[in-house]
Design a protein around this motif. Sequence first.
Motif, PDB file in Angstrom:
ATOM      1  N   LEU A   1       0.809  -1.211   0.000  1.00 26.84           N
ATOM      2  CA  LEU A   1       0.000   0.000   0.000  1.00 26.84           C
ATOM      3  C   LEU A   1       0.855   1.279   0.000  1.00 26.84           C
TER       4      LEU A   1
ATOM      5  N   ASN B   1      -7.667   3.291   2.792  1.00 26.21           N
ATOM      6  CA  ASN B   1      -8.530   3.362   3.964  1.00 26.21           C
ATOM      7  C   ASN B   1      -8.274   2.096   4.762  1.00 26.21           C
TER       8      ASN B   1
ATOM      9  N   ALA C   1      -6.506  -1.005   5.660  1.00 25.75           N
ATOM     10  CA  ALA C   1      -5.632  -1.847   4.845  1.00 25.75           C
ATOM     11  C   ALA C   1      -6.133  -1.985   3.407  1.00 25.75           C
ATOM     12  N   PHE C   2      -7.157  -1.200   3.036  1.00 28.64           N
ATOM     13  CA  PHE C   2      -7.680  -1.242   1.664  1.00 28.64           C
ATOM     14  C   PHE C   2      -7.081  -0.131   0.812  1.00 28.64           C
ATOM     15  N   PHE C   3      -6.950  -0.415  -0.497  1.00 27.86           N
ATOM     16  CA  PHE C   3      -6.770   0.674  -1.446  1.00 27.86           C
ATOM     17  C   PHE C   3      -8.120   1.382  -1.546  1.00 27.86           C
ATOM     18  N   ALA C   4      -8.119   2.699  -1.729  1.00 28.05           N
ATOM     19  CA  ALA C   4      -9.376   3.415  -1.949  1.00 28.05           C
ATOM     20  C   ALA C   4      -9.304   4.089  -3.316  1.00 28.05           C
ATOM     21  N   VAL C   5     -10.348   3.861  -4.124  1.00 32.17           N
ATOM     22  CA  VAL C   5     -10.387   4.447  -5.475  1.00 32.17           C
ATOM     23  C   VAL C   5     -11.753   5.128  -5.643  1.00 32.17           C
ATOM     24  N   PRO C   6     -11.856   6.037  -6.625  1.00 33.38           N
ATOM     25  CA  PRO C   6     -13.165   6.641  -6.866  1.00 33.38           C
ATOM     26  C   PRO C   6     -14.202   5.561  -7.094  1.00 33.38           C
TER      27      PRO C   6
ATOM     28  N   ASP D   1      -4.374   6.717  -2.395  1.00 37.14           N
ATOM     29  CA  ASP D   1      -5.374   6.844  -1.346  1.00 37.14           C
ATOM     30  C   ASP D   1      -5.604   5.463  -0.745  1.00 37.14           C
TER      31      ASP D   1
END
Lengths: 483, 95
Positions: free
Chosen positions: B77, B84, B86-91, B82
């Motif tokens: 990561l 959140n 342990a997640f990737f955050a995408v639009p 971006d």
Amino acid sequence: MAYAIEGATGAWEVVVGLEVHAQVISQSKLFSGSSAAFGAEPNTQVSFVDAGFPGMLPVINRECVAQAVRTGLGLNAVIHNVSRFDRKNYFYADMPQGYQISQYQHPIVGTGVVEVELSDGSVKEIGVTRLHLEQDAGKSLHDRHATKTFIDLNRSGVALMEIVSEPDIRSPEEAGAYLRKLRSILRYLGTCDGNMEEGSMRADVNVSVRKAGEPYRTRCEVKNVNSVRFVMQAIEAEAARQVEVWESGGSVKQETRLFDPNRLETRPMRSKEDAHDYRYFPEPDLLPLVLEDDWVAALKASLPELPDAKKARFRAEYGLTAYDAAVLVAEKATAEFFETVAKGRDAKIAANWVTGDFFAALNKTGATIDNPPISATDLGALLDLIADSTINGRIAKDVFEAMVETGKSPATIVAEKGLRQVTDTGAIDAAVDAIIAANPDKVAEYRSGKDKLFGFFVGQTMKAMAGKGNPALINETLKKRLA
Amino acid sequence: MALDPTTIRRIATLARIQVDDDRLEPLSQELNGILGWIAQLNEVDVDGVEPLTGGAQMAMKMRDDAVTDGGYPDKILANAPDRNGAFFAVPKVVE
């Protein structure tokens, strides 16, 4: 009677082909050494290869290749000793490489066949076009945030087998039978757990309709249907929609659609028109996949007995009906349970208990065959107690219930509750005499020809003996005394 | 095979590359130059020759099925624009 959709202009035939994505059972991923296990914390089972970092190179997992070959053999399919990987290019947030490594022109497995049994007792062959290996994508979570999608790449790079059927399927029932059979074969082989709820087996459904004798009309693809029931419903809904389009003078447009199980209808995916321009080209990071004949032969020699072969053996070896045999072999664990119970015992009685009381107990307790409420050994022991006349058939049902509730062995329950069958002729004679003495009017009626009353005497005697009397001895004694 | 500006536009879209209108014509000339050069290969007679998928005439090496990698979510990561937890955050991507 063949399945058809009745439209205003007459009957329409439904033509269906299925693409099934089956997650391969393996420790690690297809092209990287990170774990392929389900359910870990997000992004903990991701290597730089799976995350598409620049310069990382894929190295193929031998076991994933073996699993694909085993599956191909289980589908009676041609194994291609030389196959190749290609890049399928498209952009999606949960696919970090920007392409999926797949097999386009030269799949590892060629044509095969799956035999399915239909409710009218007939058997139909559904052709398999091909099976190829490819990478799974990561997982997108759309419902955790108002404006963002969360991505977990744990699944990214896990090996998938895509199994493509010929458009041989002609009804929702056939589609369901094919999926169930395929799942059964995969589970027997141990190459995929077949769990549609967890997404380890998913189906894309290609549907078109036509009038009898016509060539194929335009098809639509219903994507990502995740249960056998939904696949059957999706075919019905999509075929009905297409009939309506054709009959109202329109024409079906080739497109990708989604099935909405709540509204029982399909709707088009909001994808760009060029979404299907995948620009395949040979994967430059991988050499051709070459299989040695000896290796394939060794895999073939180590295959387990598959459902069709097991069913034939159950019929021949145990004298089971086609129906009982089919029910018992559908799950490998069920077949093993049955064989443990039947070993050295009357197989038909064993089959009755397994498909009857035992299945009912599974339903009632919500347990699965992998973790049954009573063991096959204990059920076998219960059958032994019936066979050697320790208990009678009616008491056996009570003992079975108690086994499910307490988990105790049948011998323990019989001893604790004092359920041992009474075979002492003195005790039976006494009970019978008491019943006859107490019912002089019934005895007179019986002797004057009312044969049906015999059952009354049996019931009364059994009741007097708390259900523990030996039925054969009671019958015998009553016949003598009432004569 | 010649690439017209419409095809260039489409290829650019598929590859998610932004190309301004005034670059379309020069780009199509450049790419056509490359394609023309490679097209000389078409003059070679390859009847009866197996397609070549790589320069090395050897089979692919396989590895054993063992877990030997992963377990470093922070490194994975580290470059994410971006995230959140342990997640990737995408639009938001909604289908």
